[in-house]
Design an enzyme around this catalytic site. Structure first.
Site, PDB file in Angstrom:
ATOM      1  N   THR A   1      41.200  10.736 -11.080  1.00 48.59           N
ATOM      2  CA  THR A   1      41.961   8.854 -10.994  1.00 48.59           C
ATOM      3  C   THR A   1      43.411   9.767 -10.351  1.00 48.59           C
ATOM      4  O   THR A   1      43.593   9.766 -11.237  1.00 48.59           O
ATOM      5  CB  THR A   1      42.457   7.909 -11.914  1.00 48.59           C
ATOM      6  OG1 THR A   1      40.515   7.736 -11.536  1.00 48.59           O
ATOM      7  CG2 THR A   1      42.745   7.041 -11.126  1.00 48.59           C
TER       8      THR A   1
ATOM      9  N   LEU B   1      32.738   4.056 -12.733  1.00 52.50           N
ATOM     10  CA  LEU B   1      32.025   3.983 -13.573  1.00 52.50           C
ATOM     11  C   LEU B   1      32.410   3.427 -15.260  1.00 52.50           C
ATOM     12  O   LEU B   1      34.023   3.856 -15.081  1.00 52.50           O
ATOM     13  CB  LEU B   1      30.879   5.706 -14.083  1.00 52.50           C
ATOM     14  CG  LEU B   1      31.839   6.467 -14.743  1.00 52.50           C
ATOM     15  CD1 LEU B   1      32.288   6.573 -16.313  1.00 52.50           C
ATOM     16  CD2 LEU B   1      31.174   7.713 -14.651  1.00 52.50           C
TER      17      LEU B   1
ATOM     18  N   ASN C   1      41.422  -1.059 -10.535  1.00 49.24           N
ATOM     19  CA  ASN C   1      40.991  -0.933 -12.247  1.00 49.24           C
ATOM     20  C   ASN C   1      42.445  -2.200 -12.436  1.00 49.24           C
ATOM     21  O   ASN C   1      42.352  -2.859 -13.229  1.00 49.24           O
ATOM     22  CB  ASN C   1      41.838   0.330 -12.754  1.00 49.24           C
ATOM     23  CG  ASN C   1      40.364   1.172 -12.588  1.00 49.24           C
ATOM     24  OD1 ASN C   1      39.034   0.524 -13.003  1.00 49.24           O
ATOM     25  ND2 ASN C   1      40.562   2.674 -13.512  1.00 49.24           N
TER      26      ASN C   1
ATOM     27  N   ILE D   1      36.133 -11.763 -17.812  1.00 46.30           N
ATOM     28  CA  ILE D   1      37.757 -12.819 -17.729  1.00 46.30           C
ATOM     29  C   ILE D   1      36.881 -13.946 -19.594  1.00 46.30           C
ATOM     30  O   ILE D   1      36.967 -15.144 -19.836  1.00 46.30           O
ATOM     31  CB  ILE D   1      37.180 -14.188 -16.478  1.00 46.30           C
ATOM     32  CG1 ILE D   1      35.528 -14.564 -17.175  1.00 46.30           C
ATOM     33  CG2 ILE D   1      37.613 -14.540 -14.995  1.00 46.30           C
ATOM     34  CD1 ILE D   1      35.541 -15.997 -16.397  1.00 46.30           C
ATOM     35  N   TYR D   2      36.232 -12.045 -20.651  1.00 46.33           N
ATOM     36  CA  TYR D   2      35.996 -12.845 -21.831  1.00 46.33           C
ATOM     37  C   TYR D   2      37.721 -12.778 -22.438  1.00 46.33           C
ATOM     38  O   TYR D   2      38.673 -11.563 -21.948  1.00 46.33           O
ATOM     39  CB  TYR D   2      35.674 -11.885 -22.173  1.00 46.33           C
ATOM     40  CG  TYR D   2      34.123 -12.434 -21.710  1.00 46.33           C
ATOM     41  CD1 TYR D   2      33.393 -13.391 -22.276  1.00 46.33           C
ATOM     42  CD2 TYR D   2      33.115 -11.801 -20.771  1.00 46.33           C
ATOM     43  CE1 TYR D   2      32.438 -13.820 -22.122  1.00 46.33           C
ATOM     44  CE2 TYR D   2      32.014 -12.102 -20.132  1.00 46.33           C
ATOM     45  CZ  TYR D   2      31.198 -12.876 -20.818  1.00 46.33           C
ATOM     46  OH  TYR D   2      30.698 -12.893 -20.936  1.00 46.33           O
TER      47      TYR D   2
ATOM     48  N   CYS E   1      40.795   4.096 -19.163  1.00 43.90           N
ATOM     49  CA  CYS E   1      41.384   3.505 -17.701  1.00 43.90           C
ATOM     50  C   CYS E   1      42.931   2.757 -17.332  1.00 43.90           C
ATOM     51  O   CYS E   1      43.187   3.044 -16.868  1.00 43.90           O
ATOM     52  CB  CYS E   1      40.587   3.704 -16.993  1.00 43.90           C
ATOM     53  SG  CYS E   1      39.207   5.364 -16.618  1.00 43.90           S
TER      54      CYS E   1
HETATM   55  N1  LIG Z   1      36.419   7.936 -18.246  1.00 40.37           N
HETATM   56  C1  LIG Z   1      36.177   6.862 -17.383  1.00 40.37           C
HETATM   57  O1  LIG Z   1      35.517   6.114 -17.774  1.00 40.37           O
HETATM   58  C2  LIG Z   1      36.537   7.071 -16.135  1.00 40.37           C
HETATM   59  C3  LIG Z   1      36.402   6.423 -15.177  1.00 40.37           C
HETATM   60  C4  LIG Z   1      36.690   6.952 -14.020  1.00 40.37           C
HETATM   61  C5  LIG Z   1      37.531   7.794 -13.033  1.00 40.37           C
HETATM   62  N2  LIG Z   1      38.024   7.873 -14.493  1.00 40.37           N
HETATM   63  C6  LIG Z   1      38.751   9.547 -13.802  1.00 40.37           C
HETATM   64  O2  LIG Z   1      38.556  10.819 -14.518  1.00 40.37           O
HETATM   65  C7  LIG Z   1      39.277  11.501 -14.608  1.00 40.37           C
HETATM   66  C8  LIG Z   1      38.713  12.338 -15.737  1.00 40.37           C
HETATM   67  O3  LIG Z   1      38.260  11.510 -17.524  1.00 40.37           O
HETATM   68  P1  LIG Z   1      37.480  11.864 -18.167  1.00 40.37           P
HETATM   69  O4  LIG Z   1      37.154  10.481 -18.999  1.00 40.37           O
HETATM   70  O5  LIG Z   1      36.156  12.357 -17.668  1.00 40.37           O
HETATM   71  O6  LIG Z   1      38.732  12.647 -18.759  1.00 40.37           O
HETATM   72  P2  LIG Z   1      38.021  13.512 -20.132  1.00 40.37           P
HETATM   73  O7  LIG Z   1      39.913  13.914 -21.327  1.00 40.37           O
HETATM   74  O8  LIG Z   1      37.288  13.623 -20.618  1.00 40.37           O
HETATM   75  O9  LIG Z   1      37.542  15.165 -19.908  1.00 40.37           O
HETATM   76  C9  LIG Z   1      38.284  16.277 -19.005  1.00 40.37           C
HETATM   77  C10 LIG Z   1      37.762  17.228 -19.573  1.00 40.37           C
HETATM   78  O10 LIG Z   1      38.110  18.103 -18.338  1.00 40.37           O
HETATM   79  C11 LIG Z   1      38.933  19.698 -18.692  1.00 40.37           C
HETATM   80  N3  LIG Z   1      39.929  20.271 -18.040  1.00 40.37           N
HETATM   81  C12 LIG Z   1      41.403  19.886 -18.261  1.00 40.37           C
HETATM   82  N4  LIG Z   1      41.935  20.809 -17.692  1.00 40.37           N
HETATM   83  C13 LIG Z   1      41.003  22.073 -17.225  1.00 40.37           C
HETATM   84  C14 LIG Z   1      41.157  22.782 -16.215  1.00 40.37           C
HETATM   85  N5  LIG Z   1      42.494  23.578 -15.750  1.00 40.37           N
HETATM   86  N6  LIG Z   1      39.517  23.930 -16.333  1.00 40.37           N
HETATM   87  C15 LIG Z   1      38.663  23.105 -16.586  1.00 40.37           C
HETATM   88  N7  LIG Z   1      39.250  22.316 -17.485  1.00 40.37           N
HETATM   89  C16 LIG Z   1      39.865  21.214 -17.644  1.00 40.37           C
HETATM   90  C17 LIG Z   1      39.303  19.213 -20.409  1.00 40.37           C
HETATM   91  O11 LIG Z   1      38.544  20.399 -21.313  1.00 40.37           O
HETATM   92  C18 LIG Z   1      38.493  18.467 -20.115  1.00 40.37           C
HETATM   93  O12 LIG Z   1      36.957  18.740 -20.846  1.00 40.37           O
HETATM   94  C19 LIG Z   1      40.745  10.781 -15.329  1.00 40.37           C
HETATM   95  O13 LIG Z   1      42.229  11.505 -14.379  1.00 40.37           O
HETATM   96  C20 LIG Z   1      39.903   9.227 -15.529  1.00 40.37           C
HETATM   97  O14 LIG Z   1      41.011   8.492 -14.888  1.00 40.37           O
HETATM   98  C21 LIG Z   1      37.378   7.845 -16.233  1.00 40.37           C
END
Ligand SMILES: NC(=O)c1ccc[n+]([C@@H]2O[C@H](COP(=O)([O-])OP(=O)(O)OC[C@H]3O[C@@H](n4cnc5c(N)ncnc54)[C@H](O)[C@@H]3O)[C@@H](O)[C@H]2O)c1
Length: 443
Positions: free
Chosen positions: A121, A156, A214, A256-257, A266
């Site tokens: 994101t 997701l 979001n 709406i809970y 997020c």
């Molecule tokens: N978690 C969710 O429910 C969700 C849902 C939709 C969107 N997002 C978005 O997706 C993105 C990732 O979220 P997440 O929850 O998976 O994050 P996370 O922190 O679980 O995972 C990020 C991963 O990236 C790795 N990383 C960082 N720098 C790196 C690099 N230079 N090379 C290789 N790996 C590297 C980290 O070690 C980590 O394992 C964010 O922007 C988040 O806002 C998350």
């Protein structure tokens, strides 16, 4: 299709597992050596229903690989997803250092045409930044490979992530390139067999779509929490109001809970980031600022009720907490209301006895060896000698507990229900002092 995913966190891992399951050859990359070692040993760094089995079967079928070698992963793939974290910077805007570091790596190792997909994101305009970063590195290498940067935000939900990915409401893809469009269609075609759910749009619109989605969901939650506070003042029942308005199909029942506030990786960070984006572009974000303010206050609503019941000095009090994760079916505690509540109660002198089906390991990591928190292996043993039960996360196993057992174990029959899981009338009949969110006090 050969696909690499950089960042093997929640999103990267789920994306990798699902894409490999439909037949793509996927390499998940991470720079966290420990994480990749775990994954190569069949251990999951996160708890997500069905993930372990899905990873296992695709690893066995040699369609899913884990590595720290971004060079090889870039060289081998036709499509490279960037799925690294975008945590809030000091001022709340999205920190792009991880995304841009990956863009540099991709530029360094690019060996032919690639589609680079922003899955993280990211603020509006980031795809342009990624494009410029890769171009700069290619130039410094005297290389001239063609590539397209595409925005493909992820929608997701933790807890049902596999289902969401496998059966998406929609797949949003932002690109102006026909070549990239065709390739992205092929990446996702297996998920949209029933009817085409891929929505193509401009890159900036795709980036904005994620934030707007979001922000809208967070707004619904804060709106309902504000209504719940008003219900308490005017002696109305927010649960009746919820069904009363949810039945209007223009409003709907989801999100709406009323409760103890939203958390997670997020909503809080994306609302903050969108506010910053608005300010940066000399625009206002009045609704979003209010959404955030209401949520910050809501995380303290249970503490307020506790002080109302026990007074401000909680130094001889013990509280049992059911639920630490920010929502059920995950061990994620990022921005979880439980963290604010626990900190505040400890500040007032209380001791905490905690239980969560999945998040206790994560809680121990967050709170360290804080002597004021003790963890228990089952929900009932966490109640022994405690002055009240606090339900913070609505795990299914808390929905219909054995109230006789609760009565016998608690020192005082008090329940603070942060998710309106129980019925006030039943609680009164059972002799509990029962506090919930936005429902009238019975006596
Ligand atoms: N978690 C969710 O429910 C969700 C849902 C939709 C969107 N997002 C978005 O997706 C993105 C990732 O979220 P997440 O929850 O998976 O994050 P996370 O922190 O679980 O995972 C990020 C991963 O990236 C790795 N990383 C960082 N720098 C790196 C690099 N230079 N090379 C290789 N790996 C590297 C980290 O070690 C980590 O394992 C964010 O922007 C988040 O806002 C998350």
């Amino acid at each position: 299709m050969k696909i690499s995913i950089v960042g093997s966190g929640y999103v990267g891992l789920v994306t990798g597992a699902c894409l490999s399951d439909v037949g793509h050859e996927v390499t998940c990359v991470d720079n966290n050596v420990e994480k990749i070692e775990m994954l190569n040993h069949g251990e999951m760094p996160i708890f997500e229903k069905g993930l372990k089995e899905l990873v296992q079967s695709n690893v066995e079928d040699e369609r899913l690989f884990f590595t720290t070698n971004i060079k090889k992963a870039t060289e081998d793939a036709q499509v490279i997803f960037i799925a690294v974290g975008t945590p809030p910077d000091e001022d709340g805007s999205a920190d792009l250092q991880y995304v841009l570091a990956v863009a540099k790596d991709i530029g360094n190792y690019m060996n032919g045409y690639k589609v680079v997909v922003d899955k993280s994101t990211v603020p509006i305009g980031t795809a342009d930044l990624v494009q410029a970063t890769i171009s700069e590195v290619l130039q410094s290498r005297n290389a001239s490979h063609e590539f397209d940067v595409v925005s493909n935000p992820e929608f997701l939900k933790e807890g049902v992530a596999i289902d969401d990915f496998m059966k998406p409401d929609r797949v949003v893809i932002g690109t102006n390139s026909e070549r990239a469009k065709k390739i992205m269609h092929e990446v996702y075609t297996a998920f949209t067999f029933q009817h085409d759910r891929i929505i193509f749009m401009g890159i900036r619109s795709a980036e904005m779509t994620k934030y707007a989605a979001n922000a809208m969901l967070a707004t619904k939650i804060s709106f309902m929490n504000e209504i719940s506070r008003l219900c308490e003042q005017v002696d109305a029942d927010v649960e009746d109001v919820r069904t009363g308005i949810g039945s209007d199909h223009r409003i709907g029942y989801s999100f709406i809970y009323p409760g103890a506030g939203y958390g997670g990786s997020c909503f809080p960070k994306d609302v903050k980031a969108l506010i910053k984006i608005a300010h940066k572009h000399n625009s206002t974000a009045r609704i979003l600022e209010a959404v955030e303010e209401v949520n910050d206050e809501q995380k303290l609503v249970l503490v307020k009720k506790i002080v109302q019941h026990f007074g401000n000095d909680l130094s001889d009090k013990v509280f049992s907490i059911w639920g630490l994760s920010f929502k059920p079916m995950t061990d994620d505690m990022r921005e979880a209301p439980s963290r604010v509540i626990i900190k505040e109660l400890i500040k007032k002198g209380a001791k905490i006895q905690a239980y969560d089906p999945e998040a206790m390991k994560e809680s121990k990591r967050i709170f360290g060896d804080n002597p004021n928190i003790t963890y228990f292996e089952d929900q009932y043993s966490a109640l022994k000698n405690s002055h009240a039960l606090l339900l913070i996360t609505e795990w299914r196993q808390f929905r219909m507990p054995d109230f006789d057992k609760i009565s016998n174990l608690l020192k005082e029959k008090v329940i603070f229900d942060g998710r309106n899981q129980y019925e006030p009338v039943q609680m009164e009949e059972l002799g509990f002092s029962y506090y919930c969110i936005g429902r009238p006090k019975l006596s």
